[in-house]
Design a protein around this motif. Structure first.
Motif, mmCIF file in Angstrom:
data_model
loop_
_atom_site.group_PDB
_atom_site.id
_atom_site.type_symbol
_atom_site.label_atom_id
_atom_site.label_comp_id
_atom_site.label_asym_id
_atom_site.label_seq_id
_atom_site.Cartn_x
_atom_site.Cartn_y
_atom_site.Cartn_z
ATOM 1 N N ASP A 62 0.830 -1.654 0.242
ATOM 2 C CA ASP A 62 -0.113 0.100 0.117
ATOM 3 C C ASP A 62 0.768 1.334 0.077
ATOM 4 O O ASP A 62 0.739 1.886 -0.830
ATOM 5 C CB ASP A 62 -1.018 -0.352 0.889
ATOM 6 C CG ASP A 62 -2.135 -1.568 0.868
ATOM 7 O OD1 ASP A 62 -2.521 -1.865 -0.270
ATOM 8 O OD2 ASP A 62 -2.886 -1.750 2.243
ATOM 9 N N GLN A 63 2.116 1.387 0.460
ATOM 10 C CA GLN A 63 3.077 2.481 0.235
ATOM 11 C C GLN A 63 3.490 2.401 0.076
ATOM 12 O O GLN A 63 3.723 3.872 -0.964
ATOM 13 C CB GLN A 63 3.992 2.649 2.454
ATOM 14 C CG GLN A 63 3.278 2.204 2.944
ATOM 15 C CD GLN A 63 2.100 2.740 3.693
ATOM 16 O OE1 GLN A 63 2.397 4.358 3.506
ATOM 17 N NE2 GLN A 63 0.973 2.972 3.841
ATOM 18 N N GLU A 66 1.161 4.295 -3.175
ATOM 19 C CA GLU A 66 0.994 5.718 -2.854
ATOM 20 C C GLU A 66 2.105 6.878 -3.127
ATOM 21 O O GLU A 66 1.985 7.411 -4.462
ATOM 22 C CB GLU A 66 0.320 5.414 -1.307
ATOM 23 C CG GLU A 66 0.174 7.082 -1.006
ATOM 24 C CD GLU A 66 -0.279 7.265 0.779
ATOM 25 O OE1 GLU A 66 0.575 7.922 1.750
ATOM 26 O OE2 GLU A 66 -0.405 6.485 1.426
#
Length: 324
Positions: A62-63, A66
């Motif tokens: 997810d990081q 992003e």
């Protein structure tokens, strides 16, 4: 004439001693939040192939998503691998009722488990590459206690996000591969799989490995280890200045009886064995190392923030130096 010469030399000395630290702007709240999340009880110590490890892996994905890192492994961030554990190693990683006699593991069944690295990249201006690694696995739950591994190694993993974010809009000459690798605690299986699978080893100029960069029990000291083996990397690191942390070199000379040798202590060993230069950033073992007390509450937050800034400077300096 001698007086004038002495004054000039003194001026140069004073000029050198007045060196100002470089201003590095990072999101410190996000950095600390990531360590807190990765080392929370929800992650159950991130033990290899366990549900908490998979949960941590998804958080890393997810990081990377992003930030917008480029996918380089089959159009995915996750690079899965399997490993079959046999005999004694199987018992150590997946404990069963103690076999008898104690040194007889013939009744321990083989176990194949799946792990996964998370890999992303920022494209550089050349075809040369730095691989920046940090392992995200830890020891899991033992005797009912969660081994959260905040310093070891949620600290290095969270630093990957901050460093990638910093360089997102500051293109480097080298490609920057960010590798959150799995299974370091049981033999660097993830780093080993990554390097064996990577098709362009000849263009890897350097591995920068981060493992335990958030907890200093002593004076605020961060070590950059590896210069004994790769002395040409010294000058770019000596140009780094911090008012808050002393960057030291060492823990890499097998003949030095005053220090432990970290050459093979973490994932950088995989690169070193492949004759790829490395710099390993870390701290000496501390009172919470491999204990259930290695939690977010016991890291040194100010030290950690400054350590990440120093590593960013190191990447900048090494990128410039190794491109000449």
């Amino acid at each position: 004439m001698k007086t004038k010469l002495f004054s000039f030399v003194l001026f140069l000395v004073l000029l050198g001693s007045c060196k100002e630290p470089k201003v590095i702007e990072i999101n410190t709240e996000k950095l600390l939040e990531s360590v807190k999340i990765l080392s929370s009880d929800d992650m159950q110590g991130r033990s290899f192939s366990a549900p908490g490890n998979l949960k941590a892996r998804q958080y890393i994905v997810d990081q990377f998503t992003e930030i917008g890192l480029q996918k380089i492994v089959n159009n995915d961030y996750v690079q899965e691998f399997t490993h079959t554990f046999k005999g004694k190693s199987r018992h150590e990683v997946f404990p069963m009722v103690k076999p008898k006699p104690l040194d007889d593991y013939s009744n321990v069944p083989d176990t194949t488990a799946t792990g996964g690295n998370v890999i992303g990249m920022l494209k550089g201006q050349t075809n040369k590459t730095f691989v920046i690694t940090a392992h995200f696995d830890h020891l899991g739950v033992r005797n009912g206690k969660i081994y959260n591994g905040a310093d070891d190694n949620a600290s290095g993993t969270a630093a990957l996000f901050t460093i990638a974010k910093y360089f997102k809009d500051k293109p480097t000459k080298h490609n920057l591969i960010f590798a959150a690798v799995d299974a370091e605690e049981i033999g660097s299986l993830g780093a080993d799989y990554f390097l064996k699978s990577y098709r362009d080893k000849a263009n890897i100029d350097l591995n920068i490995n981060m493992d335990m960069i958030a907890h200093s029990d002593y004076d605020p000291e961060l070590f950059g280890s590896g210069l004994y083996h790769y002395p040409d990397l010294r000058d770019p690191l000596e140009d780094i200045y911090s008012e808050k942390i002393t960057l030291l070199f060492g823990h890499d000379d097998p003949e030095n009886k005053e220090q432990s040798d970290w050459t093979y202590s973490s994932d950088h060993r995989v690169f070193h064995r492949a004759k790829i230069p490395f710099i390993y950033f870390g701290v000496p073992d501390h009172k919470d190392y491999h204990r259930s007390t290695d939690t977010f509450g016991t890291i040194n937050q100010d030290f950690y923030i400054e350590a990440v800034k120093i590593i960013i400077q190191a990447i900048e300096n090494l990128d410039e130096s190794l491109s000449e």
